[in-house]
Scaffold this motif. Sequence first.
Motif, PDB file in Angstrom:
ATOM      1  N   ARG A 225      25.018  40.386  66.105  1.00 28.58           N
ATOM      2  CA  ARG A 225      25.803  41.626  66.239  1.00 28.58           C
ATOM      3  C   ARG A 225      27.124  41.520  65.496  1.00 28.58           C
ATOM      4  O   ARG A 225      27.592  42.487  64.882  1.00 28.58           O
ATOM      5  CB  ARG A 225      26.028  41.941  67.723  1.00 28.58           C
ATOM      6  CG  ARG A 225      24.795  42.386  68.462  1.00 28.58           C
ATOM      7  CD  ARG A 225      25.157  42.987  69.805  1.00 28.58           C
ATOM      8  NE  ARG A 225      25.810  42.003  70.666  1.00 28.58           N
ATOM      9  CZ  ARG A 225      25.172  41.230  71.535  1.00 28.58           C
ATOM     10  NH1 ARG A 225      23.862  41.337  71.652  1.00 28.58           N
ATOM     11  NH2 ARG A 225      25.832  40.374  72.286  1.00 28.58           N
ATOM     12  N   GLU A 228      26.530  42.030  61.812  1.00 31.04           N
ATOM     13  CA  GLU A 228      26.230  43.426  61.524  1.00 31.04           C
ATOM     14  C   GLU A 228      27.510  44.270  61.523  1.00 31.04           C
ATOM     15  O   GLU A 228      27.677  45.142  60.650  1.00 31.04           O
ATOM     16  CB  GLU A 228      25.252  43.958  62.569  1.00 31.04           C
ATOM     17  CG  GLU A 228      24.768  45.372  62.285  1.00 31.04           C
ATOM     18  CD  GLU A 228      23.741  45.827  63.313  1.00 31.04           C
ATOM     19  OE1 GLU A 228      23.349  47.003  63.247  1.00 31.04           O
ATOM     20  OE2 GLU A 228      23.346  44.999  64.169  1.00 31.04           O
ATOM     21  N   GLU A 229      28.404  44.009  62.470  1.00 30.25           N
ATOM     22  CA  GLU A 229      29.660  44.759  62.493  1.00 30.25           C
ATOM     23  C   GLU A 229      30.531  44.409  61.281  1.00 30.25           C
ATOM     24  O   GLU A 229      31.175  45.316  60.720  1.00 30.25           O
ATOM     25  CB  GLU A 229      30.414  44.425  63.780  1.00 30.25           C
ATOM     26  CG  GLU A 229      29.745  44.969  65.042  1.00 30.25           C
ATOM     27  CD  GLU A 229      30.469  44.565  66.307  1.00 30.25           C
ATOM     28  OE1 GLU A 229      31.475  43.829  66.167  1.00 30.25           O
ATOM     29  OE2 GLU A 229      30.043  44.957  67.398  1.00 30.25           O
ATOM     30  N   LYS A 232      29.211  46.374  58.356  1.00 28.51           N
ATOM     31  CA  LYS A 232      29.588  47.778  58.376  1.00 28.51           C
ATOM     32  C   LYS A 232      31.028  47.974  57.930  1.00 28.51           C
ATOM     33  O   LYS A 232      31.356  48.958  57.237  1.00 28.51           O
ATOM     34  CB  LYS A 232      29.406  48.332  59.792  1.00 28.51           C
ATOM     35  CG  LYS A 232      27.940  48.463  60.221  1.00 28.51           C
ATOM     36  CD  LYS A 232      27.857  49.017  61.626  1.00 28.51           C
ATOM     37  CE  LYS A 232      26.417  49.183  62.074  1.00 28.51           C
ATOM     38  NZ  LYS A 232      26.321  49.688  63.460  1.00 28.51           N
TER      39      LYS A 232
END
Length: 235
Positions: A225, A228-229, A232
Amino acid sequence: MFFVAGAKNNAGRNERSSKSIYQKFRRVDLLDKKKTVTALKPGEDRAIFLGLGMILSSVMMYFVLGVTILRSYADSVWTEEGVCVILNSTVTADMNCSYNCGSECWRDSKYPCLQVYVSVNNTGRVSRLSHNEETQDTSSECFYVPRCQKDSVAMHVMIMNISERLKVNQQVTCYYDPSEQQENVILTRLYDQTVVFHSLLWPSSMLIGGALVIVMVKLTQYLSRLCEEIGKIKR
């Protein structure tokens, strides 16, 4: 004008084609991520179930050990180790016992009762010696209680061999009750510290292993996670 218009048209086409190519790569990237997440999800679930199963098994093993080995070890009063000098080793009488001869069939037999007297730590205290806690609970008078069998001669030979060995070894290591509530002493303990340590080693290792499996899965999910952040944010 013609060349300018053509250049503008070519630029628009290139821009549209580049956008379409980017969108295709974007879709492929998203599909790959979805496939990866889909593939990792069952594996993570299986790993968590494995860790929980290991923890549950270790708890059950702790319960069984607590009822059997740890309870017997804690209830034993013969905790102090000493040196016993053999004073006398004689066969006093024959003791009755019963052996199983089939379904709901029991027959009587006899074995000789060997009584052994020792002096603990050369203090002049004379005590009767038993083989272990189980023998003490079964018969406080006899040093050893053999498994009852039909052949009483074989049991007699076994007891006489034990008596001869004790006569040869004048000094043996024994265990006694430091509070002196139990006058008898025992030769060996059913469960000593080494046995308790090895019995607790495997369930403890399984408990730690199961906890580590769950922690590693949760750490992997957190890092996934986090990456992934970060991705982004960069976009």
